[in-house]
Design a protein around this motif. Structure first.
Motif, PDB file in Angstrom:
ATOM      1  N   ASP A   1       8.156  -0.211  21.576  1.00 15.80           N
ATOM      2  CA  ASP A   1       8.830   1.147  22.615  1.00 15.80           C
ATOM      3  C   ASP A   1       9.767   1.489  21.905  1.00 15.80           C
ATOM      4  O   ASP A   1      10.633   2.100  22.096  1.00 15.80           O
ATOM      5  CB  ASP A   1       9.030   0.225  23.642  1.00 15.80           C
ATOM      6  N   ARG A   2       9.945   0.454  20.702  1.00 14.05           N
ATOM      7  CA  ARG A   2      11.914   0.788  20.431  1.00 14.05           C
ATOM      8  C   ARG A   2      11.520   1.465  19.508  1.00 14.05           C
ATOM      9  O   ARG A   2      12.937   2.325  18.912  1.00 14.05           O
ATOM     10  CB  ARG A   2      12.251  -0.897  19.648  1.00 14.05           C
ATOM     11  N   PHE A   3      10.265   1.715  18.009  1.00 12.75           N
ATOM     12  CA  PHE A   3      10.439   2.323  16.851  1.00 12.75           C
ATOM     13  C   PHE A   3       9.000   2.963  17.042  1.00 12.75           C
ATOM     14  O   PHE A   3       9.254   4.588  16.022  1.00 12.75           O
ATOM     15  CB  PHE A   3      10.331   1.331  15.265  1.00 12.75           C
ATOM     16  N   GLY A   4       8.694   3.207  17.486  1.00 17.74           N
ATOM     17  CA  GLY A   4       7.349   4.194  17.799  1.00 17.74           C
ATOM     18  C   GLY A   4       5.739   3.084  17.252  1.00 17.74           C
ATOM     19  O   GLY A   4       5.956   1.652  17.418  1.00 17.74           O
ATOM     20  N   HIS A   5       4.707   4.041  16.435  1.00 18.68           N
ATOM     21  CA  HIS A   5       3.986   2.984  16.409  1.00 18.68           C
ATOM     22  C   HIS A   5       4.243   1.942  14.998  1.00 18.68           C
ATOM     23  O   HIS A   5       5.546   2.297  13.938  1.00 18.68           O
ATOM     24  CB  HIS A   5       2.573   4.116  15.730  1.00 18.68           C
ATOM     25  N   ILE A   6       3.744   0.727  15.245  1.00 15.45           N
ATOM     26  CA  ILE A   6       3.842  -0.290  14.180  1.00 15.45           C
ATOM     27  C   ILE A   6       2.643   0.137  13.086  1.00 15.45           C
ATOM     28  O   ILE A   6       1.972  -0.481  13.507  1.00 15.45           O
ATOM     29  CB  ILE A   6       3.825  -1.998  14.278  1.00 15.45           C
ATOM     30  N   ALA A   7       2.863   0.768  11.812  1.00  8.73           N
ATOM     31  CA  ALA A   7       1.977   0.500  10.805  1.00  8.73           C
ATOM     32  C   ALA A   7       1.233  -0.705  10.438  1.00  8.73           C
ATOM     33  O   ALA A   7       0.164  -0.713  10.383  1.00  8.73           O
ATOM     34  CB  ALA A   7       2.582   1.917  10.073  1.00  8.73           C
TER      35      ALA A   7
ATOM     36  N   PRO B   1       0.923  -1.365   0.359  1.00 10.31           N
ATOM     37  CA  PRO B   1       0.169  -0.094   0.158  1.00 10.31           C
ATOM     38  C   PRO B   1       1.111   1.552  -0.237  1.00 10.31           C
ATOM     39  O   PRO B   1       1.974   1.244   0.445  1.00 10.31           O
ATOM     40  CB  PRO B   1      -0.657  -0.026   0.581  1.00 10.31           C
ATOM     41  N   THR B   2       0.258   2.667  -0.573  1.00 10.51           N
ATOM     42  CA  THR B   2       1.308   3.256  -0.789  1.00 10.51           C
ATOM     43  C   THR B   2       1.393   4.044   0.941  1.00 10.51           C
ATOM     44  O   THR B   2       0.272   4.177   1.925  1.00 10.51           O
ATOM     45  CB  THR B   2      -0.074   4.508  -0.746  1.00 10.51           C
ATOM     46  N   THR B   3       2.629   4.294   1.484  1.00  8.77           N
ATOM     47  CA  THR B   3       2.427   4.553   2.310  1.00  8.77           C
ATOM     48  C   THR B   3       3.646   5.461   3.277  1.00  8.77           C
ATOM     49  O   THR B   3       4.155   5.737   1.665  1.00  8.77           O
ATOM     50  CB  THR B   3       3.503   3.569   3.819  1.00  8.77           C
ATOM     51  N   THR B   4       4.818   5.901   4.056  1.00  5.80           N
ATOM     52  CA  THR B   4       5.571   6.473   4.105  1.00  5.80           C
ATOM     53  C   THR B   4       6.898   5.740   4.377  1.00  5.80           C
ATOM     54  O   THR B   4       7.064   5.017   4.844  1.00  5.80           O
ATOM     55  CB  THR B   4       5.713   7.813   4.740  1.00  5.80           C
ATOM     56  N   GLY B   5       8.165   6.281   3.842  1.00  2.95           N
ATOM     57  CA  GLY B   5       9.335   5.528   4.212  1.00  2.95           C
ATOM     58  C   GLY B   5       9.433   5.520   5.676  1.00  2.95           C
ATOM     59  O   GLY B   5      10.660   4.790   5.731  1.00  2.95           O
ATOM     60  N   ASN B   6       8.697   6.611   6.279  1.00  2.00           N
ATOM     61  CA  ASN B   6       9.443   6.399   7.927  1.00  2.00           C
ATOM     62  C   ASN B   6       8.014   5.253   8.549  1.00  2.00           C
ATOM     63  O   ASN B   6       8.235   5.228   9.606  1.00  2.00           O
ATOM     64  CB  ASN B   6       9.229   8.017   8.470  1.00  2.00           C
ATOM     65  N   ASP B   7       7.360   4.726   7.719  1.00  2.00           N
ATOM     66  CA  ASP B   7       6.445   3.259   8.718  1.00  2.00           C
ATOM     67  C   ASP B   7       6.993   2.332   8.751  1.00  2.00           C
ATOM     68  O   ASP B   7       8.323   2.007   8.431  1.00  2.00           O
ATOM     69  CB  ASP B   7       5.679   2.733   7.815  1.00  2.00           C
ATOM     70  N   VAL B   8       7.362   2.223  10.239  1.00  2.00           N
ATOM     71  CA  VAL B   8       7.432   0.378  10.991  1.00  2.00           C
ATOM     72  C   VAL B   8       7.056  -0.755  10.341  1.00  2.00           C
ATOM     73  O   VAL B   8       5.453  -0.537  10.472  1.00  2.00           O
ATOM     74  CB  VAL B   8       7.505   0.334  11.851  1.00  2.00           C
ATOM     75  N   VAL B   9       7.103  -1.240  10.106  1.00  2.00           N
ATOM     76  CA  VAL B   9       6.856  -2.877  10.342  1.00  2.00           C
ATOM     77  C   VAL B   9       6.708  -4.138  10.953  1.00  2.00           C
ATOM     78  O   VAL B   9       7.905  -3.934  10.509  1.00  2.00           O
ATOM     79  CB  VAL B   9       7.104  -3.687   8.323  1.00  2.00           C
ATOM     80  N   LEU B  10       6.528  -4.892  11.020  1.00  2.00           N
ATOM     81  CA  LEU B  10       6.242  -5.679  11.338  1.00  2.00           C
ATOM     82  C   LEU B  10       5.976  -7.695  10.766  1.00  2.00           C
ATOM     83  O   LEU B  10       5.244  -7.315  10.535  1.00  2.00           O
ATOM     84  CB  LEU B  10       5.587  -5.994  13.149  1.00  2.00           C
ATOM     85  N   VAL B  11       7.188  -7.537  10.949  1.00  2.00           N
ATOM     86  CA  VAL B  11       7.035  -9.523   9.839  1.00  2.00           C
ATOM     87  C   VAL B  11       7.047 -10.327  10.335  1.00  2.00           C
ATOM     88  O   VAL B  11       8.335 -10.696  10.852  1.00  2.00           O
ATOM     89  CB  VAL B  11       8.267  -9.360   8.703  1.00  2.00           C
TER      90      VAL B  11
END
Length: 114
Positions: A86-92, A10-20
């Motif tokens: 806690d480490r990266f902020g909001h997980i998008a 999806p269209t997101t910003t490069g600052n997004d945090v992703v959990l895999v």
């Protein structure tokens, strides 16, 4: 570094945090490499920490974090989400490395609360 997300992302910003989750499989590994190359910060998880080591090689701790957890267990999943935030902020986004199934974190949090 490119700002293009992986194909079908999806269209997101490069600052997004992703959990895999299930990042230890080959498809998960490839997805993580694409996400990191597109400028996203990534939290990777698998049941055993040793299986995540190849993802961390040569990567900055500012960009990627590995956590061993069994995501099928609600308590471990909740702790994983908390440590990642806690480490990266909001997980998008949460994505399953095996299937590529993408979930917005609002859905994950709501399902844990039910």
């Amino acid at each position: 570094m490119t700002s293009e997300p992986p194909s079908g992302w999806p269209t997101t910003t490069g600052n997004d945090v992703v959990l895999v989750v299930h990042a230890d499989c080959d498809a998960g590994y490839e997805l993580v490499q694409e996400l990191l190359a597109s400028g996203r910060r990534v939290v990777v998880t698998a049941r055993y920490a040793v299986s995540l080591s190849r993802i961390l090689l040569g990567k900055s701790s500012a960009d990627v974090m590995a956590i061993a957890a069994d995501v099928d267990e609600q308590a471990q999943r909740a702790r994983l989400m908390q440590r990642a935030a806690d480490r990266f902020g909001h997980i998008a986004w949460v994505v399953d490395g095996r299937s590529g199934m993408l979930t917005h974190t609002t859905s994950v949090v709501e399902s844990d609360a039910a």
